[in-house]
Design an enzyme around this catalytic site. Structure first.
Site, PDB file in Angstrom:
ATOM      1  N   LYS A 160       0.231   3.954  27.405  1.00 35.13           N
ATOM      2  CA  LYS A 160       1.527   4.510  27.409  1.00 35.13           C
ATOM      3  C   LYS A 160       1.943   4.823  28.823  1.00 35.13           C
ATOM      4  O   LYS A 160       1.201   5.008  29.487  1.00 35.13           O
ATOM      5  CB  LYS A 160       1.529   5.789  26.457  1.00 35.13           C
ATOM      6  CG  LYS A 160       2.890   6.246  26.060  1.00 35.13           C
ATOM      7  CD  LYS A 160       3.306   5.433  24.459  1.00 35.13           C
ATOM      8  CE  LYS A 160       4.838   5.673  24.295  1.00 35.13           C
ATOM      9  NZ  LYS A 160       5.078   5.186  23.057  1.00 35.13           N
ATOM     10  N   ASP A 175      10.395   2.881  24.343  1.00 33.44           N
ATOM     11  CA  ASP A 175      10.423   4.051  23.796  1.00 33.44           C
ATOM     12  C   ASP A 175      11.637   4.784  24.060  1.00 33.44           C
ATOM     13  O   ASP A 175      12.808   4.187  24.419  1.00 33.44           O
ATOM     14  CB  ASP A 175       8.811   4.818  24.149  1.00 33.44           C
ATOM     15  CG  ASP A 175       8.670   5.976  23.424  1.00 33.44           C
ATOM     16  OD1 ASP A 175       7.823   5.582  22.357  1.00 33.44           O
ATOM     17  OD2 ASP A 175       8.825   7.211  23.497  1.00 33.44           O
TER      18      ASP A 175
END
Ligand code: NDP
Ligand code: 2IT
Length: 452
Positions: A128, A168
């Site tokens: 991430k 995201d």
């Protein structure tokens, strides 16, 4: 509460090493609590310190991002990439651009991603990244200059067989385009190094819809199995009005539900008669094209009421059968869970990552609410990213129907896997424990096989 000394110690050590990292520790606690029973039954896991190794990221990169705004002023932001676990495939996971982004948030998202990606059954490890850059109110050129500067550092850490970022919060098609362009220029390579790309340069059909659609496919399966019911005829409240929320609204409506509320970080709209396809088109125009506020829906569509969110006035006070939190972490608190249960809600299905506080999640499970945990029910986005990687590798593109039907099958499989483990662990409603065990098993097995 931990049941074993071993789990309590693993967590206490983690707390010491990561002081103040609230979100990371919350995710780590939840996972450790879920896994301790399984680990007790498998001594090899303890011997080889698989849980301790699993909770520690393989690599964490933090870097400086300097860019110039439209007024010619220099701006400094902080960039991150966590490469959490590569036991079952290259690191894979999104990039978040939001002023709240810090090491704790990136690490919680990375840790969750490892289990989520394992659940998809596709060969993807977990990662991430992101930055505290705030895209709100920035021009396209400012966003482009930020993305170019961000990629000028990130490029050395990623690659189609190493680490494949995606979108995201705050990262959609526009940002992926600028990031891809800069990577291609620096490396002189046209590869599938990012997913969520535009359809003219290697993107996959149905990736935009995938997280929201996948959430509804998983929820439909859970409703059928645990409550012998479906979306048809149900009243639904969805928080957020970004990518996940919009396509969850679209699919829930197609499945016969009436979606009566959406929100953003300022407030929420209530549409008593339900958000029709026509109204959702206006939402898409406001959010996807104009990048405006959900409040504007009330001035454009008759019958829409707008409320500012406060401590007391919350979207979860809106009576519903099914709640789909699709905005951000810890947006559904204990008091919200109590309100939902009091109002007769039968299901809370997570679209955002860790939107429900841990105590609230436990309360919902204890009350036999269909609670579907994010790492399982929002895995449709990254699963379709995996399908985009497959298409890029074979230099072909599949039809919308082909991708959507694969997505549907994957979500049904994830439900079955998490439900099976939940039952084996003793509570069919505890899909949270079920998802953690199902995701962990494969990663743990691969870690053992590969040695230290
Ligand atoms: P978007 O940026 O498209 O939309 C985010 C939405 O959530 C906006 O409505 C935003 O409101 C709201 N929001 C964001 N931060 C906050 C906050 N701190 N408080 C209140 N509201 C907030 O992001 P996505 O729809 O892509 O992501 C939503 C969630 O889903 C995130 O948790 C993400 O991690 C998760 N997710 C996303 C996937 C994807 O494929 N995109 C896949 C799996 C999970 P505002 O505009 O006011 O900021
Ligand atoms: O949280 C997530 O799963 C995502 N933001 C999607 C990640 C991806 O690689 O598609």
């Amino acid at each position: 509460m931990f049941k074993t000394e071993y789990a309590a110690k693993v967590y206490a050590d983690l707390e010491k090493k990561n002081p103040g990292e609230k979100e990371f520790l919350q995710a780590a606690r939840e996972i450790t609590e879920s896994l301790e029973g399984y680990i007790e039954k498998n001594p090899k896991l303890k011997e080889q310190k698989i849980l301790e190794r699993f909770l520690e990221p393989e690599r964490f990169v933090q870097f400086k991002v300097v860019w110039v705004d439209d007024k010619g002023q220099f701006q400094v932001n902080r960039g991150y990439r966590v490469q959490y676990n590569s036991a079952i495939g290259p690191y894979k996971g999104g990039l978040r651009l939001h002023p709240s982004v810090n090491a704790s948030i990136i690490k919680f998202l990375g840790l969750e991603q490892v289990l989520k990606n394992s659940l998809t059954t596709l060969p993807m490890g977990g990662g991430k990244g992101g930055s505290d850059f705030d895209p709100k109110g920035k021009s396209d050129n400012e966003v482009m200059r930020f993305c170019q500067s961000f990629m000028t550092e990130l490029y050395r850490h990623i690659g189609p067989d190493t680490d494949v970022p995606a979108g995201d919060i705050g990262v959609g098609g526009r940002e992926i385009g600028y990031l891809f362009g800069q990577y291609k220029r620096i490396r002189d390579e046209f590869t599938g190094v990012l997913t969520g790309k535009g359809l003219t340069y290697g993107g996959s059909l149905a990736r935009t819809q995938a997280t929201g659609y996948g959430l509804c496919y998983y929820a439909e399966e859970a409703l059928k199995t645990l409550k012998n019911t479906s979306f048809a005829g149900k009243t639904v409240v969805i928080s957020g009005s970004g990518n996940v929320a919009i396509y969850a609204c679209e699919k829930a409506t197609q499945l016969g539900a009436k979606v009566v509320a959406l929100s953003d970080s300022n407030g929420y709209v209530v549409v008593k008669d339900g958000i029709t396809k026509e109204i959702l088109d206006v939402v898409k125009q406001i959010k996807e094209v104009e990048r405006g506020r959900i409040k504007e829906l009330a001035s454009r569509v008759k019958g829409v009421e707008y409320y500012e969110t406060t401590e007391k006035d919350r979207i979860w006070n809106t009576k519903c059968d099914i709640a789909l939190p699709c905005a951000t972490q810890n947006e559904l608190l204990m008091k919200d869970a109590e309100t939902l249960v009091k109002n007769g809600c039968i299901a809370v299905c997570e679209g955002a990552n860790m939107p429900t506080e841990l105590e609230a999640a436990k309360y919902l499970i204890a009350n036999k609410i269909v609670f579907t945990p994010a790492k399982a029910s929002n895995a449709g986005g990254v699963a379709t990213s995996g399908l985009e990687m497959s298409q890029n590798s074979e230099r072909l593109s599949w039809t919308f129907e082909e991708v959507d039907s694969k997505l549907h099958d994957i979500m049904v499989n994830i439900f079955n896997a998490s439900y099976k483990e939940a039952k084996e662990a003793g509570n069919p409603f505890d899909l949270l424990t079920g998802a953690n065990i199902a995701g962990f098993k494969k990663v743990a097995d691969a870690m053992i096989a590969q040695g230290i």
